[in-house]
Design a protein around this motif. Structure first.
Motif, PDB file in Angstrom:
ATOM      1  N   LEU A 163     102.935  71.106  21.215  1.00  0.00           N
ATOM      2  CA  LEU A 163     102.872  72.305  22.046  1.00  0.00           C
ATOM      3  C   LEU A 163     102.003  72.085  23.283  1.00  0.00           C
ATOM      4  O   LEU A 163     102.270  72.646  24.351  1.00  0.00           O
ATOM      5  CB  LEU A 163     102.352  73.484  21.222  1.00  0.00           C
ATOM      6  CG  LEU A 163     103.219  73.876  20.015  1.00  0.00           C
ATOM      7  CD1 LEU A 163     102.574  75.040  19.256  1.00  0.00           C
ATOM      8  CD2 LEU A 163     104.634  74.225  20.430  1.00  0.00           C
ATOM      9  N   HIS A 164     100.984  71.256  23.145  1.00  0.00           N
ATOM     10  CA  HIS A 164     100.118  70.889  24.273  1.00  0.00           C
ATOM     11  C   HIS A 164     100.926  70.154  25.347  1.00  0.00           C
ATOM     12  O   HIS A 164     100.871  70.504  26.539  1.00  0.00           O
ATOM     13  CB  HIS A 164      98.979  70.009  23.757  1.00  0.00           C
ATOM     14  CG  HIS A 164      98.067  69.470  24.819  1.00  0.00           C
ATOM     15  ND1 HIS A 164      96.796  69.962  25.038  1.00  0.00           N
ATOM     16  CD2 HIS A 164      98.224  68.454  25.716  1.00  0.00           C
ATOM     17  CE1 HIS A 164      96.216  69.294  26.020  1.00  0.00           C
ATOM     18  NE2 HIS A 164      97.071  68.358  26.453  1.00  0.00           N
ATOM     19  N   GLU A 165     101.680  69.131  24.940  1.00  0.00           N
ATOM     20  CA  GLU A 165     102.433  68.342  25.917  1.00  0.00           C
ATOM     21  C   GLU A 165     103.530  69.181  26.572  1.00  0.00           C
ATOM     22  O   GLU A 165     103.781  69.048  27.776  1.00  0.00           O
ATOM     23  CB  GLU A 165     103.028  67.096  25.255  1.00  0.00           C
ATOM     24  CG  GLU A 165     102.002  66.132  24.659  1.00  0.00           C
ATOM     25  CD  GLU A 165     100.922  65.675  25.636  1.00  0.00           C
ATOM     26  OE1 GLU A 165     101.123  65.768  26.864  1.00  0.00           O
ATOM     27  OE2 GLU A 165      99.858  65.235  25.165  1.00  0.00           O
ATOM     28  N   LEU A 166     104.183  70.041  25.806  1.00  0.00           N
ATOM     29  CA  LEU A 166     105.167  70.936  26.399  1.00  0.00           C
ATOM     30  C   LEU A 166     104.511  71.916  27.366  1.00  0.00           C
ATOM     31  O   LEU A 166     105.108  72.304  28.376  1.00  0.00           O
ATOM     32  CB  LEU A 166     105.907  71.701  25.300  1.00  0.00           C
ATOM     33  CG  LEU A 166     106.970  70.904  24.537  1.00  0.00           C
ATOM     34  CD1 LEU A 166     107.504  71.725  23.369  1.00  0.00           C
ATOM     35  CD2 LEU A 166     108.102  70.497  25.457  1.00  0.00           C
ATOM     36  N   GLY A 167     103.272  72.305  27.058  1.00  0.00           N
ATOM     37  CA  GLY A 167     102.522  73.152  27.977  1.00  0.00           C
ATOM     38  C   GLY A 167     102.348  72.485  29.327  1.00  0.00           C
ATOM     39  O   GLY A 167     102.454  73.135  30.379  1.00  0.00           O
TER      40      GLY A 167
END
Length: 210
Positions: A163-167
């Motif tokens: 979810l961090h990288e997609l953020g």
């Protein structure tokens, strides 16, 4: 008004609405690389759908591109090269694509002056949990550095990193709020363990404005 004409108008309006919904909903492709386990792929897919409410599609497993392989310190794959590979294979119908790998991945870490962060031998080829274009359409996550004997902790880690990288793809930079999963890991897996599986209100607001 002729009943047939009325039905035709209503049908066209309904189809138009469906097209609007379809065109504005984001779709992310999940691309497992090499031997990435199916159960973990499915867990990641569900976490993306539950949190970002994206539509997802899971592709067939493909081999890691040989062009990304390096062996400076240890055998690794360059994460920045994988981002370009994923971006190039992404169909136009897909908004974002995430690669999932069991291999160790790395990148070069730079300082604020644009030079490789010292000491150079350490940061020229720096192992990472994941990497993303910010903003951009591709990101990659590796489970190589996040394994834990406690399955709950392990799954929690990979969800947060994903979810961090997609953020980042959505345009979010690292956040100063230490409870937000967009906080900088600061080279430590313990940072990831301490953050919540949630964005802070500022980061949520930034995404909603896009």
């Amino acid at each position: 008004m002729n009943k047939f004409l009325l039905l035709l108008i209503l049908s066209c309006a309904f189809l138009s609405c469906k097209e609007d919904i379809k065109s504005t909903s984001k779709v992310i492709a999940i691309q497992p690389l090499s031997e990435f386990p199916f159960y973990l792929t499915d867990t990641i897919r569900k976490s993306i759908e539950d949190y970002y409410h994206f539509n997802t599609v899971v592709y067939e497993v493909v081999e890691m591109p040989n062009t990304s392989y390096i062996n400076i310190k240890t055998p690794r794959y360059r994460a920045d090269s994988l981002l370009r590979f994923l971006r190039n294979i992404k169909p136009d119908s897909i908004n974002y694509i995430i690669g999932l790998t069991i291999k160790d991945i790395s990148t070069t870490k730079y300082g604020t002056n644009g030079e490789i962060k010292p000491p150079t031998f350490k940061y020229k080829d720096w192992g990472v949990f994941g990497l993303a274009f910010c903003p951009g359409v591709s990101c990659v996550v590796s489970n190589f550095r996040i394994k834990h004997p406690n399955q709950v902790i392990y799954i929690d880690r990979i969800k947060k990193i994903t979810l961090h990288e997609l953020g980042h793809n959505l345009g979010l930079h690292h956040c100063d709020n230490k409870n937000c999963f967009m906080t900088d890991a600061a080279e430590s897996i313990s940072t990831i363990d301490q953050v919540e599986l949630n964005l802070c209100e500022n980061c949520k607001s930034t995404i909603e404005k896009k």
